[in-house]
Design an enzyme around this catalytic site. Structure first.
Site, PDB file in Angstrom:
ATOM      1  N   ARG A 110      -7.133  -3.990  18.514  1.00  0.00           N
ATOM      2  CA  ARG A 110      -8.275  -3.700  19.385  1.00  0.00           C
ATOM      3  C   ARG A 110      -7.908  -3.980  20.832  1.00  0.00           C
ATOM      4  O   ARG A 110      -7.330  -5.019  21.150  1.00  0.00           O
ATOM      5  CB  ARG A 110      -9.471  -4.551  18.983  1.00  0.00           C
ATOM      6  N   SER A 111      -8.306  -3.093  21.708  1.00  0.00           N
ATOM      7  CA  SER A 111      -8.040  -3.247  23.133  1.00  0.00           C
ATOM      8  C   SER A 111      -8.670  -4.529  23.676  1.00  0.00           C
ATOM      9  O   SER A 111      -8.071  -5.234  24.484  1.00  0.00           O
ATOM     10  CB  SER A 111      -8.572  -2.031  23.898  1.00  0.00           C
ATOM     11  N   ASP A 128       2.654   3.460   4.955  1.00  0.00           N
ATOM     12  CA  ASP A 128       3.356   4.562   4.291  1.00  0.00           C
ATOM     13  C   ASP A 128       2.486   5.325   3.300  1.00  0.00           C
ATOM     14  O   ASP A 128       1.613   4.736   2.653  1.00  0.00           O
ATOM     15  CB  ASP A 128       4.577   4.032   3.535  1.00  0.00           C
ATOM     16  N   GLU A 138       0.946  -9.091  11.941  1.00  0.00           N
ATOM     17  CA  GLU A 138       1.879  -9.988  12.629  1.00  0.00           C
ATOM     18  C   GLU A 138       1.265 -10.325  13.979  1.00  0.00           C
ATOM     19  O   GLU A 138       1.408  -9.587  14.941  1.00  0.00           O
ATOM     20  CB  GLU A 138       3.241  -9.317  12.817  1.00  0.00           C
ATOM     21  N   TYR A 171       5.456   5.160  -1.333  1.00  0.00           N
ATOM     22  CA  TYR A 171       5.758   3.732  -1.354  1.00  0.00           C
ATOM     23  C   TYR A 171       5.535   3.116  -2.733  1.00  0.00           C
ATOM     24  O   TYR A 171       6.351   2.324  -3.206  1.00  0.00           O
ATOM     25  CB  TYR A 171       4.916   2.998  -0.300  1.00  0.00           C
ATOM     26  N   GLN A 182       0.855  -5.760  -2.263  1.00  0.00           N
ATOM     27  CA  GLN A 182       0.650  -7.090  -1.692  1.00  0.00           C
ATOM     28  C   GLN A 182      -0.839  -7.360  -1.493  1.00  0.00           C
ATOM     29  O   GLN A 182      -1.601  -6.491  -1.100  1.00  0.00           O
ATOM     30  CB  GLN A 182       1.427  -7.272  -0.394  1.00  0.00           C
TER      31      GLN A 182
END
Length: 193
Positions: A110-111, A128, A138, A171, A182
Site C-alpha cells: 500500500r502506498s 505463480d 518480506e 507451481y 504454505q
C-alpha cells in the site's frame, strides 16, 4: 491482460480464483483485491554469524539459516507486532490464494504504508500460476520510527493477469516447488536450490 474489478468478482464467484476467506466486494477496486495481514511473523534472532554463504553446500546453508531465524511468532488479534527501523521480518497474509494455470498474480504494498517506510515485499511479488497457499510477506522498515503491525489490517493488494494460455509447469505441479501449499511464515529455503 490485467483483470478488472468486474472480472475479479466473476473469477471469485465461479471459483477460477479462490481467496479464503472470500473478500467482500468492498475489498475489490479497479484492478485489485485487498489482502490482510495474518498473525504469524519470523525475525532474525540476535546472532554472531558473520555471514551466510548463500552458494555454499546446502546442509551448511540450512544450518546457518536455522541458527539465525526465529521460530514462528504468533500475534493474537488486537495485539501488535513492532517492526523497528532497519529490521526485516517475514509475515503471512491472512488470506489463502489459489490460482489456475493461466493466471499470474502480483502483490503490491500500500502506498500509505510505503510513505511511512514500510516495504511489504522486498522483491518477491509474483504469485505463480498454479499457486495455492498463503503469501509470505518480506517486511522491511526503512523509516525512522517503529511500526505497529496488527493482524487483519489491510497490508497490500493483489492484481491478476490472464496469460495467453495455461502454463506447462504450474507451481502446484512442480516437484521442486519449495513453498507449495504454505500456510505459515516460512523461512527461506534457498538451501534447496
Amino acid at each position: 491482460m490485467r483483470l478488472t474489478d468486474i472480472e475479479i468478482e466473476q473469477a471469485l464467484d465461479n471459483g477460477t480464483i479462490v481467496i479464503e476467506p472470500r473478500p467482500s466486494n468492498d475489498a475489490i477496486s479497479g484492478v485489485s483485491v485487498d489482502v490482510r495481514l495474518g498473525g504469524q511473523f519470523r525475525v532474525f534472532k540476535d546472532h554472531t554469524a558473520p555471514f551466510i554463504d548463500l552458494s555454499g553446500p546446502s546442509p551448511e546453508v540450512q544450518a546457518a539459516l536455522d541458527r539465525v531465524m526465529s521460530e514462528i511468532i504468533e500475534i493474537p488479534d488486537g495485539e501488535a507486532f513492532f517492526l523497528h527501523p532497519g529490521e526485516l521480518a517475514l509475515a503471512v497474509t491472512y488470506e489463502s490464494v489459489t490460482l489456475p494455470a493461466d493466471i499470474v498474480g502480483w502483490l503490491d504494498g500500500r502506498s500509505s504504508l510505503a510513505r511511512l517506510g514500510l516495504m511489504v515485499h522486498v522483491t518477491a511479488h509474483r504469485i505463480d500460476p498454479g499457486w495455492q497457499g498463503k503469501i509470505v510477506l518480506e517486511f522491511y522498515n526503512s523509516g525512522k520510527l517503529p511500526l505497529a503491525l496488527r493482524p487483519r489490517m489491510t497490508i497490500g493488494a493483489l492484481n491478476f493477469e490472464r496469460l495467453s494460455g495455461p502454463v506447462a509447469r504450474p507451481y502446484n505441479k512442480r516437484k521442486n516447488a519449495k513453498y507449495k501449499d504454505q500456510q505459515d511464515a516460512v523461512a527461506s529455503r534457498i538451501s534447496q536450490d
